[in-house]
Design a protein around this motif. Sequence first.
Motif, PDB file in Angstrom:
ATOM      1  N   SER A 153      -5.090   9.433  -2.081  1.00 17.67           N
ATOM      2  CA  SER A 153      -5.367   8.199  -1.682  1.00 17.67           C
ATOM      3  C   SER A 153      -6.717   8.143  -0.947  1.00 17.67           C
ATOM      4  N   THR A 154      -7.099   6.880  -0.809  1.00 18.49           N
ATOM      5  CA  THR A 154      -8.236   6.477  -0.279  1.00 18.49           C
ATOM      6  C   THR A 154      -8.231   5.960   1.258  1.00 18.49           C
ATOM      7  N   ALA A 155      -8.679   6.647   1.984  1.00 18.07           N
ATOM      8  CA  ALA A 155      -8.678   5.635   3.525  1.00 18.07           C
ATOM      9  C   ALA A 155     -10.110   5.277   3.906  1.00 18.07           C
TER      10      ALA A 155
ATOM     11  N   SER B  85      -0.315  -7.021   2.002  1.00 15.33           N
ATOM     12  CA  SER B  85      -0.377  -8.079   1.062  1.00 15.33           C
ATOM     13  C   SER B  85      -0.923  -7.629  -0.274  1.00 15.33           C
ATOM     14  N   ALA B  86      -1.487  -6.352  -0.554  1.00 12.39           N
ATOM     15  CA  ALA B  86      -1.856  -5.828  -1.570  1.00 12.39           C
ATOM     16  C   ALA B  86      -1.133  -5.104  -2.559  1.00 12.39           C
ATOM     17  N   ILE B  87       0.104  -4.763  -1.856  1.00 12.42           N
ATOM     18  CA  ILE B  87       1.211  -4.057  -2.308  1.00 12.42           C
ATOM     19  C   ILE B  87       1.679  -4.505  -3.877  1.00 12.42           C
ATOM     20  N   SER B  88       1.786  -3.614  -4.939  1.00 12.34           N
ATOM     21  CA  SER B  88       1.865  -4.030  -6.277  1.00 12.34           C
ATOM     22  C   SER B  88       2.929  -3.239  -6.947  1.00 12.34           C
ATOM     23  N   TYR B  89       3.319  -1.737  -6.178  1.00 12.61           N
ATOM     24  CA  TYR B  89       4.266  -1.061  -6.702  1.00 12.61           C
ATOM     25  C   TYR B  89       5.664  -1.808  -7.016  1.00 12.61           C
ATOM     26  N   ALA B  90       6.268  -2.495  -6.014  1.00 11.14           N
ATOM     27  CA  ALA B  90       7.452  -3.255  -6.394  1.00 11.14           C
ATOM     28  C   ALA B  90       7.423  -4.636  -5.481  1.00 11.14           C
ATOM     29  N   THR B  91       8.116  -5.533  -6.182  1.00 11.65           N
ATOM     30  CA  THR B  91       8.126  -6.949  -5.755  1.00 11.65           C
ATOM     31  C   THR B  91       9.488  -7.586  -5.464  1.00 11.65           C
ATOM     32  N   VAL B  92       9.611  -8.554  -4.482  1.00 11.84           N
ATOM     33  CA  VAL B  92      10.964  -8.920  -4.268  1.00 11.84           C
ATOM     34  C   VAL B  92      10.650 -10.331  -4.081  1.00 11.84           C
TER      35      VAL B  92
ATOM     36  N   ASP C 236       7.219   3.780   7.564  1.00  7.59           N
ATOM     37  CA  ASP C 236       6.338   4.103   8.551  1.00  7.59           C
ATOM     38  C   ASP C 236       5.156   5.037   7.955  1.00  7.59           C
ATOM     39  N   GLY C 237       3.912   4.839   8.058  1.00  9.03           N
ATOM     40  CA  GLY C 237       2.828   5.556   7.576  1.00  9.03           C
ATOM     41  C   GLY C 237       2.332   5.122   6.165  1.00  9.03           C
ATOM     42  N   ALA C 238       3.218   4.390   5.568  1.00 12.99           N
ATOM     43  CA  ALA C 238       2.524   3.550   4.165  1.00 12.99           C
ATOM     44  C   ALA C 238       1.395   3.033   4.271  1.00 12.99           C
TER      45      ALA C 238
ATOM     46  N   GLN D 153      -1.441   3.289   1.485  1.00  8.35           N
ATOM     47  CA  GLN D 153      -1.550   4.787   0.861  1.00  8.35           C
ATOM     48  C   GLN D 153      -0.905   4.560  -0.567  1.00  8.35           C
ATOM     49  N   ASP D 154      -0.935   5.727  -1.228  1.00  7.37           N
ATOM     50  CA  ASP D 154      -0.406   5.649  -2.777  1.00  7.37           C
ATOM     51  C   ASP D 154       0.955   5.283  -2.620  1.00  7.37           C
ATOM     52  N   PRO D 155       1.883   4.740  -3.455  1.00  9.26           N
ATOM     53  CA  PRO D 155       3.000   4.562  -3.558  1.00  9.26           C
ATOM     54  C   PRO D 155       3.684   5.424  -3.465  1.00  9.26           C
ATOM     55  N   SER D 156       3.521   6.768  -3.909  1.00  9.91           N
ATOM     56  CA  SER D 156       4.165   7.743  -4.346  1.00  9.91           C
ATOM     57  C   SER D 156       4.601   8.671  -3.111  1.00  9.91           C
ATOM     58  N   VAL D 157       4.207   8.223  -1.754  1.00 10.13           N
ATOM     59  CA  VAL D 157       4.289   8.845  -0.574  1.00 10.13           C
ATOM     60  C   VAL D 157       5.114   7.941   0.449  1.00 10.13           C
ATOM     61  N   GLY D 158       5.406   6.977   0.007  1.00  9.03           N
ATOM     62  CA  GLY D 158       6.409   6.102   0.880  1.00  9.03           C
ATOM     63  C   GLY D 158       6.914   4.927   0.247  1.00  9.03           C
TER      64      GLY D 158
END
Length: 324
Positions: A90-92, A143-150, A252-254, A308-313
Motif C-alpha cells: 500500500s502507499t502511505a 469515501s474512496a473505498i471501491s472494494y465493496a459497496t452497500v 481498525d487500521g484499514a 490501505q489495500d483492501p487485502s489487509v482489512g
Amino acid sequence: MSTISAPATQAALQSAGVQYSFRLQEILQMALMDQLDVLPRMGAPVDLTGMGALTMRTPFLSGVGYAKPMTVSGGETTLNAASSYDIAYSTASVGQYDLSYTQSAQNRVIGLPGATVNLENLAELLPANFAATLRLLYCTAGSAISYATVGSTSLELSADDLFSIAYKARLRLGAQALGVPCVTITPKSMNSAANSLRSEPGFQFNLPALLGPARYNGMQRMNDPFGLGYDVQITTDVLTNGGADLGFCVSDGAIVRTKASPSRMQLPQAVDPIYLDDFGIAVYKLLQALNSATFGLQAIGFFGATLQDPSVGIQILVNTKTPS
C-alpha cells in the motif's frame, strides 16, 4: 454571532457586543460541535520522518500460512517444487497542515474576562483541532473505498443495508483478528436506519432491540447498536457526492494514520516551541515585526490518513441517499 478575524482586537469585540460597561459571566461557554475522535480506529501510525519523500510503501504478504495448504508428495522419493508466495504494498502519504491565531496587545490588556479569548486558551484547544483535521482526512480516505459497496444512491440508509454490511463483512475471513469493524455515517443516516427498523417485524415485537439504535444517548460512537456485530460512529464530516452520502465500514487500521516528527525543524528557543512528535505537530509563538502590536500562536503539523489495500482489512462503501 460575530466572527473575530485575525488579529483579535479590542475594537472587534466591542463591535460584537460583548465588551460593554456591564459584566459578563467569567465562564466562556463552548458551542456544540462534532467531537468524534477517530484516532483509536487508525492503529499504529506510519512514520515518514526522514524518508526523503512524502510517500512510502507499506508491504504485505499473501499466499502463505492459512492461505497455503501443503500438497501431496509426488511419491516416496519425489517432492513437489518449491512454492511461491505473493507480496504487494500500500502507499502511505503525509501532508502539511497549519493553524494560527493572533491577538492585539490592547486586547490582551483591556479584554474583559468571560469574553476575551487569549492565545493560551486557544492553545489548549489544539488537541481538538488535530482531532477535527484527522477526522476529515479519515472520512475523505473512506469515501474512496471501491472494494465493496452497500446501498443505493436513490434510497436512504435502511434495514436492508444494515444487514448487507454484516453480510459483506462476513466474507472477509480472518478479519476477526482486526477487532470489531466500525461504520461511519452521518447523524441523519443513523436516524434513517433507526426509522427503517420500526417497520421490520423482528424489531416491532422486540422493543429493547428497537430502542437500542433509536434511543438518544448523546454519544457519537455506539457499540453494536443494531446487534449485527459492528460498531457505528456518526459525524457530519462524511463526504457526499451527487446527493448521496459516502459513508463506509472499515476494520481498525484499514485507514492508517501517517506522521512525521516536527522536532527536526529545530525551531529557535525564542519562539518557545512545543513538539508533539507522536502526532506530528509543533506549536510555537509568532515573532511579529517591531512595528506590530500583535502577538501570535502558530501550529504546524505533518500527518495524514491513507486507505490501505483492501487485502489487509474490511472495506465497504456505504453509498446511500443523503437524508433531507
